[in-house]
Design a protein around this motif. Sequence first.
Motif: not given
Length: 79
Positions: A37-38, A42-43, A51-55
């Motif tokens: 859900r998280f 996200l945008d 954070a983008f790489e982890t997401a």
Amino acid sequence: MHHTILKEQEVSMLRTEIEMLMNERQSLLKTVGAAARFIACLDSRKLPKEAFETAKILSTTLNQLNEDTLQDALEKVKA
């Protein structure tokens, strides 16, 4: 008699282990559901590179899950 007691102990230990594993599964399903859900909220354009790489890793991992498992996970965190 001794053999029966030993079998009962083994059954009891297995029952305890299965209960622990089922509780762990419920906890993991909640975690996966919340993560899914998280990620969905996200945008990605607004995330720092780290954070983008982890997401991205998390998103890929979630997408690799069995559909039924992911559905169970999402049900655990249904609002």
